[in-house]
Scaffold this motif. Structure first.
Motif, mmCIF file in Angstrom:
data_model
loop_
_atom_site.group_PDB
_atom_site.id
_atom_site.type_symbol
_atom_site.label_atom_id
_atom_site.label_comp_id
_atom_site.label_asym_id
_atom_site.label_seq_id
_atom_site.Cartn_x
_atom_site.Cartn_y
_atom_site.Cartn_z
ATOM 1 N N MET A 30 40.791 25.468 40.380
ATOM 2 C CA MET A 30 41.413 24.163 40.570
ATOM 3 C C MET A 30 41.800 23.552 39.234
ATOM 4 N N GLU A 31 40.970 23.775 38.230
ATOM 5 C CA GLU A 31 41.294 23.295 36.885
ATOM 6 C C GLU A 31 42.619 23.902 36.421
ATOM 7 N N LEU A 90 45.807 31.139 31.913
ATOM 8 C CA LEU A 90 47.077 30.683 32.483
ATOM 9 C C LEU A 90 47.293 29.206 32.170
ATOM 10 N N ALA A 91 46.219 28.424 32.247
ATOM 11 C CA ALA A 91 46.317 26.995 31.925
ATOM 12 C C ALA A 91 46.727 26.793 30.472
ATOM 13 N N ALA A 99 47.291 15.695 32.264
ATOM 14 C CA ALA A 99 46.901 17.102 32.260
ATOM 15 C C ALA A 99 45.889 17.371 31.148
ATOM 16 N N LYS A 100 46.105 16.742 30.010
ATOM 17 C CA LYS A 100 45.171 16.893 28.890
ATOM 18 C C LYS A 100 43.778 16.369 29.257
ATOM 19 N N LEU A 124 50.361 22.746 37.295
ATOM 20 C CA LEU A 124 51.222 21.802 38.018
ATOM 21 C C LEU A 124 51.739 20.712 37.091
ATOM 22 N N GLY A 125 50.844 20.146 36.285
ATOM 23 C CA GLY A 125 51.253 19.071 35.381
ATOM 24 C C GLY A 125 52.225 19.532 34.317
ATOM 25 N N TYR A 126 51.880 20.604 33.626
ATOM 26 C CA TYR A 126 52.726 21.084 32.532
ATOM 27 C C TYR A 126 54.072 21.615 33.039
#
Length: 224
Positions: free
Chosen positions: A65-66, A200-201, A46-47, A72-74
């Motif tokens: 998408m980013e 949000l990311a 994710a990083k 999703l990953g976190y």
């Protein structure tokens, strides 16, 4: 991919947390080793994906998408950490037991013929409040499969046991809710609730790292 972008990505990879950082900060250290390796791989991925999208100056759909990739990953890391922690350290608490235990009804019971006829005739109707038929059954305790337990309810167990603060609990549930919106049909239904953007990311990343901090703090304070 341009040479300058390649150099930028390589430079970014060099400043990512190394193995020593993960061990020093006990990053999800309570997760069983084999599972933790996969957890760390997802976190590191994710990083890296963040830098890849930033490298191509993602905008509009690509920026969404980013954000989706990050969330999703976190969120997956958070879920795995929460599951592992609950099963290891809170499995004996009343809240956990209530979370994982339910009841089902058995087949309808027959009324013993030894009862007086008038009792056998009236017993099924004692609890009638409408014209619906009533049958008598037993309640049988059963274990609820872990996969069927809502994540929000798992988080509530952590909050009730003072592992998460109420505010942080809401943040984690918010990120997981966004994770469920990865499915397009779910996003269409709830498009007004969550927007996939960089903020949000970033919130997802903070929630992911914060979850490890909160859970490790509880372990340390309770000498577990």
């Amino acid at each position: 991919m341009s040479k300058s972008l390649q150099q930028g990505i390589k430079k970014y990879l060099q400043v990512l947390p190394n193995d020593e950082w993960y061990e020093k900060n006990k990053f999800y250290s309570f997760v069983p080793e084999r599972t933790r390796k996969h957890l760390l791989a997802v976190f590191k991925g994710a990083k890296v994906s963040y830098k890849l999208f930033e490298g191509i100056q993602a905008e509009n759909e690509l920026m969404e998408m980013e954000s989706r990739t990050q969330v999703l990953g976190y969120a997956s890391v958070i879920e795995l950490g929460v599951d592992s922690f609950l099963q290891q350290y809170l499995s004996n608490t009343p809240e956990f037991i209530k979370l994982t235990t339910g009841t089902i009804t058995t087949k309808p019971l027959s009324i013993p013929t030894t009862l007086e006829k008038n009792v056998r005739d009236t017993l099924p109707n004692v609890f009638l409040h409408s014209s619906d038929a009533v049958v008598i059954t037993k309640l049988k305790p059963v274990n609820i499969p872990w996969k069927k337990i809502r994540f929000e309810n798992k988080v509530e167990v952590l909050t009730t046991n003072n592992v998460f603060s109420p505010k942080f609990s809401e943040r984690v549930k918010h990120i997981y809710s966004a994770r469920n919106m990865i499915h397009i049909s779910a996003e269409i239904q709830r498009s007004k609730d969550i927007t996939f953007d960089l903020s949000l990311a970033e919130e997802a990343e903070r929630a992911c790292e914060g979850t490890s901090i909160y859970l490790n703090k509880y372990i340390k304070e309770n000498h577990l």
